[in-house]
Motif scaffolding. Structure first.
Motif, PDB file in Angstrom:
ATOM      1  N   TRP A 132       1.007  -1.250   0.115  1.00 44.97           N
ATOM      2  CA  TRP A 132       0.185   0.167  -0.021  1.00 44.97           C
ATOM      3  C   TRP A 132       0.968   1.317  -0.147  1.00 44.97           C
ATOM      4  O   TRP A 132       0.609   2.102  -0.739  1.00 44.97           O
ATOM      5  N   LYS A 133       1.810   1.177   0.995  1.00 42.75           N
ATOM      6  CA  LYS A 133       2.676   2.508   1.074  1.00 42.75           C
ATOM      7  C   LYS A 133       3.439   2.738  -0.439  1.00 42.75           C
ATOM      8  O   LYS A 133       3.740   3.913  -0.780  1.00 42.75           O
ATOM      9  N   LYS A 134       3.878   1.747  -0.774  1.00 45.17           N
ATOM     10  CA  LYS A 134       4.688   1.776  -2.180  1.00 45.17           C
ATOM     11  C   LYS A 134       3.796   2.272  -3.271  1.00 45.17           C
ATOM     12  O   LYS A 134       4.230   2.602  -4.525  1.00 45.17           O
ATOM     13  N   GLY A 135       2.687   1.606  -3.526  1.00 42.71           N
ATOM     14  CA  GLY A 135       1.912   1.476  -4.574  1.00 42.71           C
ATOM     15  C   GLY A 135       0.963   2.312  -4.783  1.00 42.71           C
ATOM     16  O   GLY A 135       0.697   2.964  -5.951  1.00 42.71           O
ATOM     17  N   VAL A 136       0.168   3.034  -3.660  1.00 38.43           N
ATOM     18  CA  VAL A 136      -0.775   3.695  -3.538  1.00 38.43           C
ATOM     19  C   VAL A 136      -0.317   5.110  -3.359  1.00 38.43           C
ATOM     20  O   VAL A 136       0.176   5.587  -2.118  1.00 38.43           O
ATOM     21  N   LYS A 137      -0.305   5.986  -4.254  1.00 37.76           N
ATOM     22  CA  LYS A 137       0.435   7.068  -4.047  1.00 37.76           C
ATOM     23  C   LYS A 137      -0.567   8.555  -4.358  1.00 37.76           C
ATOM     24  O   LYS A 137      -0.033   9.525  -3.990  1.00 37.76           O
ATOM     25  N   ASP A 138      -1.845   8.106  -4.737  1.00 41.50           N
ATOM     26  CA  ASP A 138      -2.686   9.300  -4.791  1.00 41.50           C
ATOM     27  C   ASP A 138      -4.119   8.843  -4.839  1.00 41.50           C
ATOM     28  O   ASP A 138      -4.282   7.430  -4.647  1.00 41.50           O
ATOM     29  N   VAL A 139      -5.173   9.351  -4.774  1.00 42.96           N
ATOM     30  CA  VAL A 139      -6.545   9.300  -4.598  1.00 42.96           C
ATOM     31  C   VAL A 139      -6.821   8.337  -5.741  1.00 42.96           C
ATOM     32  O   VAL A 139      -7.586   7.042  -5.487  1.00 42.96           O
ATOM     33  N   PHE A 140      -6.539   8.491  -7.059  1.00 45.02           N
ATOM     34  CA  PHE A 140      -6.826   7.446  -8.031  1.00 45.02           C
ATOM     35  C   PHE A 140      -6.266   6.015  -7.599  1.00 45.02           C
ATOM     36  O   PHE A 140      -6.880   5.130  -7.938  1.00 45.02           O
ATOM     37  N   GLY A 141      -5.116   5.796  -6.949  1.00 43.48           N
ATOM     38  CA  GLY A 141      -4.618   4.575  -6.640  1.00 43.48           C
ATOM     39  C   GLY A 141      -5.309   3.951  -5.577  1.00 43.48           C
ATOM     40  O   GLY A 141      -5.710   2.625  -5.364  1.00 43.48           O
ATOM     41  N   ALA A 142      -5.781   4.839  -4.655  1.00 40.06           N
ATOM     42  CA  ALA A 142      -6.676   4.293  -3.268  1.00 40.06           C
ATOM     43  C   ALA A 142      -7.992   3.643  -3.940  1.00 40.06           C
ATOM     44  O   ALA A 142      -8.424   2.689  -3.715  1.00 40.06           O
ATOM     45  N   VAL A 143      -8.602   4.497  -4.964  1.00 42.36           N
ATOM     46  CA  VAL A 143      -9.918   4.243  -5.625  1.00 42.36           C
ATOM     47  C   VAL A 143      -9.658   2.761  -6.422  1.00 42.36           C
ATOM     48  O   VAL A 143     -10.508   2.058  -6.292  1.00 42.36           O
ATOM     49  N   LEU A 144      -8.785   2.709  -7.448  1.00 40.29           N
ATOM     50  CA  LEU A 144      -8.338   1.782  -8.139  1.00 40.29           C
ATOM     51  C   LEU A 144      -8.127   0.246  -7.023  1.00 40.29           C
ATOM     52  O   LEU A 144      -8.615  -0.580  -7.234  1.00 40.29           O
ATOM     53  N   CYS A 145      -7.208   0.563  -5.989  1.00 45.93           N
ATOM     54  CA  CYS A 145      -7.166  -0.392  -4.894  1.00 45.93           C
ATOM     55  C   CYS A 145      -8.457  -0.902  -4.378  1.00 45.93           C
ATOM     56  O   CYS A 145      -8.527  -2.196  -4.492  1.00 45.93           O
ATOM     57  N   PHE A 146      -9.354  -0.145  -4.086  1.00 46.27           N
ATOM     58  CA  PHE A 146     -10.672  -0.613  -3.426  1.00 46.27           C
ATOM     59  C   PHE A 146     -11.434  -1.267  -4.406  1.00 46.27           C
ATOM     60  O   PHE A 146     -12.134  -2.095  -4.031  1.00 46.27           O
TER      61      PHE A 146
END
Length: 181
Positions: A132-146
């Protein structure tokens, strides 16, 4: 050359011997051995290998070991690392299969396996938080992750499709960001 191949084999042999639960439980040990202790590569490269390995057929731990071994010593390094990661499993499974009927009802063995399961859960959580720390760098990354987590939990979509779809969305978003600059 033989010494460096033996080193690769032994490093991955030790990892294979203590990483119950698969490739994700290997991540904390891999980070310590490869990035911190030996400084062979950075954590971002390891995360890239993990991401790529998830979309490939086979065992994640073996795939990651092959990538790292290949980066260190090309084809021979890939073979040494792969053999290192699977050797303990072969030995352990052989011993367990030979003795299984003697131990399967042993309460102490059942308790030990329950303790190992808890440890595996903690190691997987550590891997998830690191990714999570390395891959999710912005809101788009968090939304894509979920979104991918939801699709994974509530649909029967293939993990390969989810990885490929995520990659395509990442490329698309990267281009949009570049165009905005």
């Amino acid at each position: 050359m033989f010494r460096s191949l033996l080193e690769l084999y032994l490093i991955f042999f030790r990892m294979g011997a203590v990483t119950f639960g698969g490739g994700y439980t290997m991540l904390p040990i891999l980070r310590r051995e490869i990035t911190q202790k030996r400084n062979w590569m950075d954590e971002e490269a390891i995360m890239d290998y993990y991401a790529l390995s998830q979309g490939l057929p086979g065992i994640i731990a073996v795939n990651v070991s092959v990538f790292i071994g290949y980066r260190r010593r090309r084809v021979y390094g890939a073979v040494a690392a792969a053999l290192g990661i699977v050797s303990p499993c072969v030995v352990i499974i052989t011993v367990i299969a030979a003795c299984l009927s003697n131990f399967q009802d042993n309460v102490q063995v059942q308790h030990a396996l329950a303790g190992i399961s808890v440890c595996v859960g903690a190691l997987i959580l550590d891997a998830v938080l690191s990714m999570w720390k390395k891959g999710v760098k912005d809101v788009f990354g968090a939304v894509l992750c979920f979104a991918i987590l939801s699709l994974s939990l509530f649909t029967r979509l293939s993990p390969v499709l989810l990885v490929v779809g995520s990659a395509l969305l990442g490329i698309w978003m990267g281009r949009r960001k570049k165009e905005a600059l």
